[in-house]
Design an enzyme around this catalytic site. Structure first.
Site, short mmCIF file in Angstrom:
data_model
loop_
_atom_site.label_atom_id
_atom_site.label_comp_id
_atom_site.label_asym_id
_atom_site.label_seq_id
_atom_site.Cartn_x
_atom_site.Cartn_y
_atom_site.Cartn_z
N CYS A 157 0.84 -1.20 0.00
CA CYS A 157 0.00 0.00 0.00
C CYS A 157 0.88 1.26 0.00
O CYS A 157 1.56 1.54 -0.98
CB CYS A 157 -0.97 -0.05 1.16
SG CYS A 157 -2.36 1.09 1.02
N HIS A 200 -3.56 -5.56 -0.19
CA HIS A 200 -3.20 -6.09 1.12
C HIS A 200 -3.21 -7.62 1.09
O HIS A 200 -4.26 -8.24 1.26
CB HIS A 200 -4.18 -5.60 2.19
CG HIS A 200 -4.00 -4.16 2.55
ND1 HIS A 200 -3.25 -3.75 3.63
CD2 HIS A 200 -4.46 -3.03 1.95
CE1 HIS A 200 -3.26 -2.43 3.69
NE2 HIS A 200 -3.99 -1.97 2.68
N GLU A 244 -2.35 -9.57 3.38
CA GLU A 244 -2.76 -10.06 4.70
C GLU A 244 -4.27 -9.96 4.91
O GLU A 244 -4.80 -10.47 5.89
CB GLU A 244 -2.03 -9.29 5.80
CG GLU A 244 -2.64 -7.96 6.21
CD GLU A 244 -2.53 -6.85 5.19
OE1 GLU A 244 -3.15 -5.79 5.39
OE2 GLU A 244 -1.81 -7.02 4.19
#
Length: 434
Positions: free
Chosen positions: A286, A380, A382
């Site tokens: 990001c 992302h 995760e």
């Protein structure tokens, strides 16, 4: 003959084990947009008025994770999903060990300035819930509005772009809309400096691989994803002089964060030197991806309305580790800025991912010829929440760190990093008020 075994059900079925949120506020609330539109509803959060940048998220679940994501700092968050709050809020306490990082959600508390929902749930039900969404917002001093047409708001934001706004509560709700010059623009502030750690700290210090994390507003699940793969993590302030301590680490990770990457040129300058002089693996997500791109010579620009949600498809243009060129991955995203796609790309770099919806750059990587191992992705891996299509990128990164360490052993396993010495080296900095 089977009639005697028919079980008669009550004509009205009711849910059991659901907890009522309690009476919602009777205060009126109004969302004003700088472009002139106003939406009237009722308050269910803190009875105070706020300014912010009005954005929307298409995520269907994980409102708790979205609200605690530091990348939403300074923003009035509109949820496109009609019903929000139906599974309540969990306790936000977790152990700090080799499996967790002290919180259940993505940070210690709510990060967005306010929320906008079509219909707030009046009952919630979940085995881990301890309070309602309304209670959480009131306790956290976060204003919230319900009873508005979030579809209409979202269409406006898609057509005219992310828009400055004000959520007015109580007596302010019936007052005239603010004048144009009264709206506050969070992008002119260094939001990263507000959410980044002020001092270095460690997680899982006995891990087998030592990773430095530059914190631009890190989500907790990024840190979880590292420590659960047996990394010893040292989290540093966003503008820490990493080059002065870089040889103590086996890899560098740059996190997500809020706002305009142009406010972080100090970090860009530090990283540019790192990339020129350091040959260990680097990974950014990001904001971290944008910082890597700017250090490599690319430009960042402000998108019309950004990408926020859990359903963004990206196409892999190159293969690396678990990522295979030509495959589409569904990703979780939250960003307003992106890197410009330039032709030619800076020497030693190549595009890694591209967005299947708007063709924006979703990832870059160093070329094999560069001799570097550097990746950046706009999305992302995760998740938290969202799909886990690319979660193994954390494994790929740490595997590369371990390979490099095995080839260039300098730091014995089990050596403890002296975080206190970093704090002595780091000059005192003034904390910006939230």
């Amino acid at each position: 003959m089977f009639a005697r075994y028919i079980i008669r059900l009550p004509t009205t079925l009711s849910r059991g084990f659901a907890t009522h949120t309690g009476p919602l506020s009777a205060l009126p609330a109004t969302l004003h947009l700088k472009t002139g539109q106003s939406f009237h509803g009722r308050s269910f959060g803190s009875p105070r008025s706020v300014f912010g940048e009005t954005v929307f998220s298409t995520s269907i679940t994980s409102y708790t994770e979205s609200m605690t994501d530091p990348s939403y700092r300074g923003q009035i968050l509109v949820f496109t999903t009609p019903l929000i709050g139906n599974y309540g809020i969990p306790s936000n306490n977790a152990p700090i060990d080799s499996q967790d990082v002290g919180v259940v959600l993505e940070s210690q508390g709510i990060q967005c300035s306010a929320i906008v929902v079509a219909d707030v749930a009046e009952k919630f039900s979940h085995h881990s819930a301890v309070e309602s969404l309304a209670s959480w917002c009131r306790r956290s001093n976060i204003p919230a509005i319900t009873g508005v047409d979030t579809r209409a708001i979202t269409r406006l934001l898609r057509d005219q772009g992310t828009t400055l706004g004000r959520l007015a509560i109580g007596a302010d709700a019936s007052a005239p809309a603010p004048a144009s010059e009264q709206y506050w623009d969070p992008s002119i502030e260094n939001l990263v400096d507000q959410v980044s750690t002020k001092y270095p700290y460690q997680l899982n210090p006995t891990g087998s691989i030592k990773i430095a994390v530059l914190d631009f507003g890190v989500k907790a699940n990024i840190l979880r994803s590292l420590v659960r793969r047996n990394a010893a993590v040292t989290v540093l302030p966003w503008n820490y002089d990493f080059n002065s301590i870089r040889d103590k680490f086996d890899g560098l990770f740059l996190t997500n964060g809020p706002g305009n990457p142009g406010q972080c040129m100090e970090a860009v300058s530090i990283l540019r030197k790192t990339l020129q002089e350091w040959d260990k693996p680097v990974f950014g997500i990001c904001m971290g991806h944008q910082i890597i791109g700017m250090a490599a010579g690319l430009e960042a620009y402000r998108m019309t309305f950004g990408n926020r949600g859990h359903n963004q498809p990206v196409l892999a243009l190159a293969s690396a580790g678990s990522i295979k060129a030509g495959r589409v991955y569904v990703t979780s995203q939250n960003h307003q800025y992106a890197l410009k796609l330039s032709d030619p790309f800076p020497q030693g770099w190549e595009p890694f991912f591209i967005n299947c919806n708007d063709s924006s750059v979703e990832g870059i990587k160093s070329t094999p010829e560069s001799g570097k191992k550097v990746w950046g992705v706009q999305f992302h891996p995760e998740s938290a929440g969202g799909p886990l299509d690319t979660i193994e990128m954390f494994t790929d990164f740490l595997d590369e760190c371990r390979v490099h360490k095995a080839e260039n052993i300098k730091t014995p396993v089990g050596t403890t990093i002296d975080v206190a010495s970093f704090m002595r080296e780091q000059p005192a900095r003034v904390q910006v008020s939230a």
